[in-house]
Design a protein around this motif. Structure first.
Motif, mmCIF file in Angstrom:
data_model
loop_
_atom_site.group_PDB
_atom_site.id
_atom_site.type_symbol
_atom_site.label_atom_id
_atom_site.label_comp_id
_atom_site.label_asym_id
_atom_site.label_seq_id
_atom_site.Cartn_x
_atom_site.Cartn_y
_atom_site.Cartn_z
ATOM 1 N N PRO A 1 0.682 -1.066 0.099
ATOM 2 C CA PRO A 1 0.065 0.019 0.060
ATOM 3 C C PRO A 1 0.966 1.256 0.245
ATOM 4 O O PRO A 1 1.230 1.532 0.987
ATOM 5 C CB PRO A 1 -0.732 -0.078 1.179
ATOM 6 C CG PRO A 1 0.155 -1.228 2.253
ATOM 7 C CD PRO A 1 0.846 -2.033 1.412
ATOM 8 N N CYS B 1 5.552 2.732 1.683
ATOM 9 C CA CYS B 1 4.471 1.752 1.788
ATOM 10 C C CYS B 1 4.336 1.752 3.103
ATOM 11 O O CYS B 1 4.731 1.930 4.170
ATOM 12 C CB CYS B 1 5.492 0.072 1.641
ATOM 13 S SG CYS B 1 4.167 -1.074 2.143
ATOM 14 N N LYS C 1 2.641 -0.616 5.082
ATOM 15 C CA LYS C 1 2.938 -1.639 5.760
ATOM 16 C C LYS C 1 4.292 -1.389 6.883
ATOM 17 O O LYS C 1 5.497 -1.281 6.169
ATOM 18 C CB LYS C 1 3.134 -3.039 5.208
ATOM 19 C CG LYS C 1 2.072 -3.593 4.632
ATOM 20 C CD LYS C 1 1.731 -4.738 3.980
ATOM 21 C CE LYS C 1 0.487 -5.514 3.418
ATOM 22 N NZ LYS C 1 0.601 -6.437 2.470
HETATM 23 CU CU LIG Z 1 5.229 -3.064 1.396
#
Ligand SMILES: [Cu+2]
Ligand SMILES: [Cu+2]
Ligand SMILES: [Cu+2]
Lengths: 406, 406, 406
Positions: free
Chosen positions: A243, A296, A298
């Motif tokens: 993401p 990202c 995460k």
């Molecule tokens: Cu990632």
């Protein structure tokens, strides 16, 4: 968008033929080239009206960030391989030479072409054995951002870093014009701390997460001028969705590796969740200055290696403060009597291993790694060189205040 | 939706100024507040035309469900932190006091604001050291459901429970009116059975999955009146996508943390796959009565801890029946001679540890845990208190029948 | 699409009543049945105007590919269970008999029905105990592709293979007509190499990935005629998203388990990322001949078991070449003195265990497993039997050429 004036086409085509071979041939292109941060574009030559490209699959040494070099596999000395750029309608011929220790092939992900050019070894063509060269040739019938990657022992070869972008510019440039377009290949790796070679058998427990095979603070900042229309394309050949989150902006997804997203189907996002086996291209107008995090979302993907087997010290009294925990690495959670990594240690961590989080900002440590970089939007710049840190106008900076009354 | 009548605005503004400070100030709001199940809304006060909020980052004790208390981190005594609610056009000032054992910062996820208010410590501001208070101030230029979370040692701090919603109501209320809007923060945790403190180093093998930091059967039912237009917003700051599934209905995604999804781009779903680093808001009209399961569709996410290292007893003759397997916990799959968890056992499982699946329904054990609750749709109710179990009309219940003839 | 001529309906209805019971009843259907590759369709009978179906939940032996048989659970002797097909407006009665060693129930995923027919055991109905039969009855108010699966000990039962499709054809056939529609249930399993029974406690480290509970090369090719309008529906009740990728084509997502995607909301893709707890139906016109790979794009999901604990031999001098690595299996990465799998070995790998990658193509080994098959598009075929390998027209095949000059 499928037509361009015949006259314009002829002018461009003749101009191309008149150009010298090699990189110079790309001096006057009928499109704005994309930017491959920490990467490069593949030169081409024209031969009998066909654009010729050369890719060599081979082992490469890749510096992920200063202090860590990885024994990867790639193309033409780099991972990801250089970005191929061409124009809708072009006929292309791509030579692939195999200098790997095992056989390979190249699949042109998302590109519409004859079945025998699709690159699935065994099914669509023979494997390309070490030392061999294969020629792929097809006409580009579409535009967008696509990818190339092996389709022979692909689990291993993609995990080792083999992939690249294939950008097909539209015959008729899009309106409104896109000023700046970054292409970023997402990567997941497992490199045992203290070693240099990725382990391609890992399926879920990766420990390094990359933008074009670099980790923060080794990632170039993405610099744009205030007011520019900007695109970001992310390619994902890993095992997980990533993401990708922009701060300070919203963007819209404008295309995938299947083509253009119709305007009626677009929706605003601050995070584009890039699925495996796909490209996602988002667009925004860079109308607010600043140094904006782009990463990202995460949280483990914005950390570098070594974090996952660290004993849980939360709430445990310890001599070193929590922020020293990186240096406090112990043998690991499941070690059951192992004597740890002590003999690999150098300044508190193994050789050829990055700190989990790093990077210095204007206000102290940024405490990030992996899939993280900074989008720098500036008014008044005349080049895309790093403009330094953003200066916050008076009254726009979070500030320390006296403690509230209880 | 960017204009409201000046007169209406003045009336509301003066009314606000005349209200007493604190919770009472929220007595007459120009919007329908959202519902934070198992949570609360943050009070505000008005000062010189600015809405002031106070957040204190601190360790909290959170009961996940009766029988289990977790040593988490949060804001103002709870995880997730209280929901901030304001109106598009408001100027807000948010004081953040750090009572954690390490430094922190707050990022206002999805909110368009000056770069110096964005909260990435090191990059956009200094870290907020323990004991310090920082003030963030900005004007709300958009509406939707956003989030707040740390951007300093964020992997650890988010894994410990630090996050909250930031709801910006539109200046001009939407049509058709939304009657009820639930906001639910999704959570992933690893708490070793028998202990109480989450391990933030875990990247994939979580063992507790929460709605607003509660697990079923500790999750409040979501009660609505038949015919109401209902929204559910899910926020995700975990490491995985969570596919939120409603029974008995379809819904449409109407907004993200990037803004409103245009009507032309909406599509019906029974499951909204909430990506990491995003909010997803879905809407439906509650026109069918019943007790409808609403849960994450990843089956391990509707179980509580202890399931993952259990030896595989399927097909193995055993004295206890399969449904007794929870009590039959053995030392674990990779234990290689460990003596197991025996000394932590109490009634067949470790202390401070929930059964894997639990919950009593009107027809027996529901056999669920984690990210599961019940959407109760009822005609004729006058409050949102739990209305008890649904009574099925004659002929609408699956029933036991004689075995079919072979 | 909610009306059909009354006359047409009567003709069809009377025709149905006149048909004999059983499979023959499906001889003249008012719809084109879907294709369940490596699976089957559930016969029905008409009783008093109600379509009656019988499902028996039971242990099944499933051959994943020649050489490996798995002790799974399913319905009517197979996993996934047979595909239920009916028409919008039908009243259906489904008998579920439990021959499992534990209790179960059936949830009709995505179907709009009375609360008491929804199948969540404990909440909406009693558990169906071993030996019992339950009757579910409801009227189909929608059309699309839905699923059925247990909602009683569901983590275990779904991991053991219990699921199936429930296709509701529209009353008025869609325009343009769909010529061929494949329905494929995605599966994730952990079967310890050398054993035959899945371990349902595994949450992330699966080692077998299936299309309708088969792995490549055990997956049927998907054969279509050139020019046909083709749909593929993927159902996902696993723990991960699966990005289903077609070669040589783009497709559009036309429906979910929530209903039809409006044309304005559709977008082109080469990969549809199927979320957990959802169906995704994509459509394309098969206008290019060839043998096109169609697979999950997570590279470990197109491999069979045994790959994940293999020591990392990349860059290590070894007597066998890299392509022999499958045969070189050693005791495993974390084994710490275990004596390995030697006693289970047979020809270099454990009993009842498939090679990691397999399949012979026209040009050599395809080196794939798991979620992989071949979409065969052919002009001039008169049946859907496997047409053999595609013959590439002159000049459309990647070819070996002399090495480029240095
Ligand atoms: Cu990632
Ligand atoms: Cu979940
Ligand atoms: Cu997959």
């Amino acid at each position: 968008m499928k037509h361009r004036s015949i006259l314009g086409f002829l002018v461009w085509f003749v101009a191309l033929l008149l150009l010298p071979r090699g990189a110079a041939a790309q001096a006057k292109l009928p499109y704005t080239p994309v930017v491959t941060p920490n990467g490069s574009t593949l030169p081409f030559t024209m031969k009998d009206g066909v654009k010729e490209f050369h890719l060599t699959a081979e082992p490469v040494k890749r510096e992920f960030a200063p202090g860590m070099i990885v024994n990867a596999w790639g193309y033409n000395g780099s991972t990801p391989g250089p970005t191929i750029e061409a124009v809708e309608g072009d006929r292309v011929r791509i030579f692939v030479t195999n200098k790997l220790p095992e056989r390979t092939s190249v699949h042109w992900h998302g590109i519409l072409l004859p079945n025998g050019m699709d690159g699935v070894a065994g099914l669509n063509q023979p494997h390309v054995e070490p030392g061999e060269t294969y020629a792929y040739e097809f006409t580009l019938k579409q535009n967008g951002v696509y990818m190339y990657h092996p389709h022979s022992d692909e689990m291993v070869q993609m995990a080792m870093g083999m992939s690249g972008f294939f950008v097909i510019h539209p015959k008729v440039p899009e309106q409104p014009k896109v000023d700046r377009h970054f292409v970023v290949m997402l990567g997941e790796w497992f490199v045992e701390p203290g070693t240099a070679t990725p382990n391609p058998n890992i399926m879920t427990d990766f420990n390094l997460f990359t933008f074009n095979s670099r980790v923060f603070p080794g990632t170039d900042p993405w610099v744009v001028k205030k007011g520019e229309r900007v695109r970001f394309t992310f390619g994902n050949l890993t095992m997980d969705s990533h993401p990708m989150h922009v701060h300070g902006y919203t963007f819209e997804e404008v295309s995938t590796d299947g083509g253009r997203v119709p305007v009626s189907a677009r929706r605003p996002e601050t995070t584009v969740n890039v699925p495996v086996g796909s490209t996602r291209t988002v667009e925004m107008v860079a109308n607010v200055e600043g140094d904006w995090a782009f990463h990202c979302h995460k949280s483990h993907h914005t950390m570098n290696a070594m974090s996952h087997d660290v004993p849980n010290m939360i709430g445990v009294k310890q001599p070193a403060a929590l922020e020293d925990k990186v240096k406090a690495i112990l043998p690991g959670y499941m070690a059951m009597g192992e004597t740890g990594m002590g003999n690999m240690m150098e300044m508190g961590r193994p050789k050829n291993t990055l700190p989990m989080m790093a990077g210095d900002g204007p206000f102290g440590a940024v405490e990030m790694g992996g899939m993280f970089t900074i989008l720098k939007v500036r008014a008044g710049i005349t080049s895309y060189a790093d403009p330094g840190w953003y200066k916050n106008p008076e009254g726009t900076l979070a500030k320390k205040v006296p403690a509230p009354k209880p």
